[in-house]
Structure formats: structure tokens, C-alpha cells
Design a protein around this motif. Sequence first.
Motif, PDB file in Angstrom:
ATOM      1  N   ALA A   1       6.260   5.502  10.056  1.00 34.35           N
ATOM      2  CA  ALA A   1       5.454   5.794   9.074  1.00 34.35           C
ATOM      3  C   ALA A   1       6.857   5.591   8.106  1.00 34.35           C
ATOM      4  O   ALA A   1       8.326   5.764   8.925  1.00 34.35           O
ATOM      5  CB  ALA A   1       4.888   7.721   9.027  1.00 34.35           C
ATOM      6  N   LEU A   2       6.288   5.967   7.403  1.00 38.67           N
ATOM      7  CA  LEU A   2       7.458   5.738   6.284  1.00 38.67           C
ATOM      8  C   LEU A   2       6.825   7.190   5.073  1.00 38.67           C
ATOM      9  O   LEU A   2       5.999   7.682   5.027  1.00 38.67           O
ATOM     10  CB  LEU A   2       7.462   4.388   4.753  1.00 38.67           C
TER      11      LEU A   2
ATOM     12  N   THR B   1       7.858  -2.716  10.899  1.00 34.38           N
ATOM     13  CA  THR B   1       7.802  -2.288   9.611  1.00 34.38           C
ATOM     14  C   THR B   1       8.577  -0.835   9.252  1.00 34.38           C
ATOM     15  O   THR B   1       9.848  -1.168   8.904  1.00 34.38           O
ATOM     16  CB  THR B   1       6.671  -2.143   8.344  1.00 34.38           C
ATOM     17  N   ALA B   2       8.819   0.200  10.549  1.00 38.94           N
ATOM     18  CA  ALA B   2       9.253   1.184  10.526  1.00 38.94           C
ATOM     19  C   ALA B   2      10.429   0.213  10.721  1.00 38.94           C
ATOM     20  O   ALA B   2      11.866   0.676  10.546  1.00 38.94           O
ATOM     21  CB  ALA B   2       8.722   1.937  11.641  1.00 38.94           C
ATOM     22  N   ALA B   3      10.953  -0.269  12.064  1.00 43.37           N
ATOM     23  CA  ALA B   3      12.352  -0.636  12.249  1.00 43.37           C
ATOM     24  C   ALA B   3      13.094  -1.708  11.737  1.00 43.37           C
ATOM     25  O   ALA B   3      14.551  -1.543  11.428  1.00 43.37           O
ATOM     26  CB  ALA B   3      11.938  -1.988  13.802  1.00 43.37           C
ATOM     27  N   VAL B   4      11.719  -2.567  10.583  1.00 44.03           N
ATOM     28  CA  VAL B   4      13.249  -2.986   9.744  1.00 44.03           C
ATOM     29  C   VAL B   4      13.787  -2.185   8.864  1.00 44.03           C
ATOM     30  O   VAL B   4      14.523  -2.209   7.749  1.00 44.03           O
ATOM     31  CB  VAL B   4      12.409  -4.116   9.166  1.00 44.03           C
ATOM     32  N   THR B   5      12.668  -1.022   8.285  1.00 41.44           N
ATOM     33  CA  THR B   5      13.326  -0.464   7.430  1.00 41.44           C
ATOM     34  C   THR B   5      14.484   0.622   7.569  1.00 41.44           C
ATOM     35  O   THR B   5      15.329   1.515   7.104  1.00 41.44           O
ATOM     36  CB  THR B   5      12.147   0.437   6.860  1.00 41.44           C
TER      37      THR B   5
ATOM     38  N   ARG C   1       0.767  -0.971  -0.085  1.00 42.58           N
ATOM     39  CA  ARG C   1      -0.085   0.494  -0.395  1.00 42.58           C
ATOM     40  C   ARG C   1       1.270   1.530  -0.290  1.00 42.58           C
ATOM     41  O   ARG C   1       0.450   2.173  -1.172  1.00 42.58           O
ATOM     42  CB  ARG C   1      -0.782   0.031   1.065  1.00 42.58           C
ATOM     43  N   PHE C   2       1.801   1.349   0.728  1.00 38.54           N
ATOM     44  CA  PHE C   2       2.586   2.606   0.845  1.00 38.54           C
ATOM     45  C   PHE C   2       3.928   2.148  -0.737  1.00 38.54           C
ATOM     46  O   PHE C   2       3.381   3.524  -1.167  1.00 38.54           O
ATOM     47  CB  PHE C   2       3.872   1.962   0.944  1.00 38.54           C
TER      48      PHE C   2
ATOM     49  N   VAL D   1       2.532   2.585   9.135  1.00 39.03           N
ATOM     50  CA  VAL D   1       3.355   1.626   9.444  1.00 39.03           C
ATOM     51  C   VAL D   1       3.148   1.278  10.622  1.00 39.03           C
ATOM     52  O   VAL D   1       3.290   1.586  11.881  1.00 39.03           O
ATOM     53  CB  VAL D   1       4.095   1.084   8.648  1.00 39.03           C
ATOM     54  N   SER D   2       3.187   0.162  10.516  1.00 44.69           N
ATOM     55  CA  SER D   2       3.169  -1.062  12.175  1.00 44.69           C
ATOM     56  C   SER D   2       4.827  -0.166  12.295  1.00 44.69           C
ATOM     57  O   SER D   2       5.667  -0.321  12.074  1.00 44.69           O
ATOM     58  CB  SER D   2       3.920  -2.232  11.766  1.00 44.69           C
ATOM     59  N   PRO D   3       5.697  -0.706  14.078  1.00 43.05           N
ATOM     60  CA  PRO D   3       6.402  -0.347  14.046  1.00 43.05           C
ATOM     61  C   PRO D   3       7.321  -1.639  13.471  1.00 43.05           C
ATOM     62  O   PRO D   3       8.187  -1.139  14.014  1.00 43.05           O
ATOM     63  CB  PRO D   3       6.226  -0.946  15.831  1.00 43.05           C
TER      64      PRO D   3
END
Length: 363
Positions: A172-173, A106-110, A90-91, A102-104
Motif C-alpha cells: 500500500a501507499l 508498485t509498492a516495491a518500485v515505490t 487512482r492513488f 496497490v500491487s506488490p
Amino acid sequence: MTVLPRDNAEAPRGLGVTLFLALAICGCASASAPTPVRWSGQTMGTTYSVAVTALPEGATKEALAAAVEEELAAVNRQMSTWDPDSELSRFNASASTDWFPVSPETAAVTALALEIAAESGGAFDPTVGPLVDLWGFGDDARPSRVPSDEALDAARELVGFDKLEVRLDPPALKKALPGVRVNLSAIAKGHGVDRVAERLAAAGVTDSLVEVGGEVRAAGTKAGGEPWTVGVERPIQDPTGHRRAVQRGIALHGGPDVRALATSGNYRSFYELDGETVVHTLDPRTGRPVLVASDGPNLDSATVLAADCATADALATAAMVLGPADGLALLERRGIAGLLIVRVGDRFEEVPTAAFQRQFGDK
């Protein structure tokens, strides 16, 4: 960067770590040692395996297996590029350049991906998505000819880790251009391993080995107190996966700094195009697959050991893009245990980091 096949596609068995269950579970358990519990399944376009030395009191294999499936499904809902409803999809589909919640996780992995992107000078880059599709390793079919310079330039306009921002609180991204697309395939498998290992630990499991697509993380020991030992695969070029052999075994007993292991390589996913070998390790800096010379030296695989599998996964990919000399230098700067396998003609040469040599020495 190394990219994964689509989530629902048939994929070769775990790259890099072979004969995983045979090496890790069988061996020197005494007659009174507990019988290991193990199961496997499919996720992220590949397979996963779990081995538990003994079930915690009151736990069942079925309950643990359901918890593992739940965790892996959550990773897919967050970071899959094949599920159009995932957070990442979706992003990617959004044309907005505002912050996208986004979820915490997804943000942490990014954030970790961007850290390693900067450290590797862009050899690892989570914005590689347009190049993945251009070279036929994503949604698009494989090209019938080498992409033109114009097509490469257009894709490269959207690639660059400086075109992506991450915020951890609130998570967030943010993309610099509407067409920027994020692909976390080269770190999400390792993250999935970490999530499963931590879920098992929270359930009271003290001794386990978790593998997703060849990336592994160990806790405790196997039955009889022996260390979990995994086999690093000899990088024999065979897209069918039928020709397989172990290069060396590695015992994951060196403490928390080497409890996770990941391998990246070019010997499973590749195809021929205009007389050249196109491998799935893409160099985001050039927009092209890494070069494979007929007589070498070629870096055929990179194995990295780390405290967590996401870091090991990303660093193994970065090393593959950088090649033998620069890849080794990256791992040495980190002071990390790593093993590069370089092919010269028909001969494989092992190139260990200093930390690997200290911890594992000779075979």
C-alpha cells in the motif's frame, strides 16, 4: 527528475542508447550460430526492442512476443500516470491520507524510489508530479512564461519524499497531504526492462537483450558467444532525434553487477521559454529545471550500469539532477560503474567512475 512523454504520444527513439540493434546483434557470429530472433513495439510513450539469441525448445517468437506485451501492459496498468485507471493514477486522484492498496510491484518500485530519494538528498523524488505538470511535461500545456514564485511555492508544498510512505505487506501507499502525486516515470522504464527480462528467463530464454526507451538489460551472449554491446549516444542537442552519433560502445559482459544499463540526458526533451532553455530534468529540491549554461560545464548525460535496470534508471536521473561533481560522488559512494558526459562549449568530456574505469577502461 527526468520525465517521460505521455503514453500515447509520439516520442523520440530511446534516449541514451543508440544504434542498439546494429551494435548488439550484428557481428561475429559463425555460419553455424543460431539466427537471432528480434522484435519491437511501443510502450510507455516510447519504443521497446527485444533480441533473443535462440528460441527455447518448443517456444515460438509469437508466444514470447505476446508474453512481453502482456508484461509491459501490466506495468502500465500499475504505474502509468497517463492511464486514469492505473493504480498510480487512482492513488494520485484520491484525497485520502489513509493507506491505499496497490500491487506488490508498485509498492516495491515505490520503495526503491524512496530509498534512492533519501540517498540522493531528494535529487530523485517520486512525488515530483506537481512540478512535472507546472513545467508542461505532464498533463498541462507548456507554460507561456516562467511559472511565478507563488506557483512554484504552491507546487513545492506537495513535493518531498517525506510526504509519501510505502508498505510492502500488505502492499500500500500513503500520502501525507491530499494533493501529493507520485510520478514513477524515471524508474518505471527500467522496471519494465527488468520485468520483461525476467519473464523471458522464466520462459527458458538464456541469452537476450531487452531495451525500453534506451534502457537495457542483457543476459548471456549474442550469437557466436560475443557479448551484447550497446552504444552510448553522444548527447547532441536535437529535439527531432535526427542527428545521432555513438559516443562509445559498452560490452555488457561484466557479470550480474553490470548486466543492466540506463542513460538519462537533457538533449532530447527541452523547449525555449523567455530566452532560457527548459530541460525535462527537474530538480525537486528547487522546483525548477536543472540549469543549462551556454558555455558549460553542463552534465549532458549520465549512464549507469547496475544489477537491475530500475536501479540504474533512478540513479542516472539522480546524477543528472545533482550535476557533474555531486552526481559523480553519488555513484562513487555506491561503488557503481557510471559514465558522465560533460559538455564544455562544443566539446564533450567523459567522466567515468572508478568502477567504470576498472571494468571498461579506454574505448
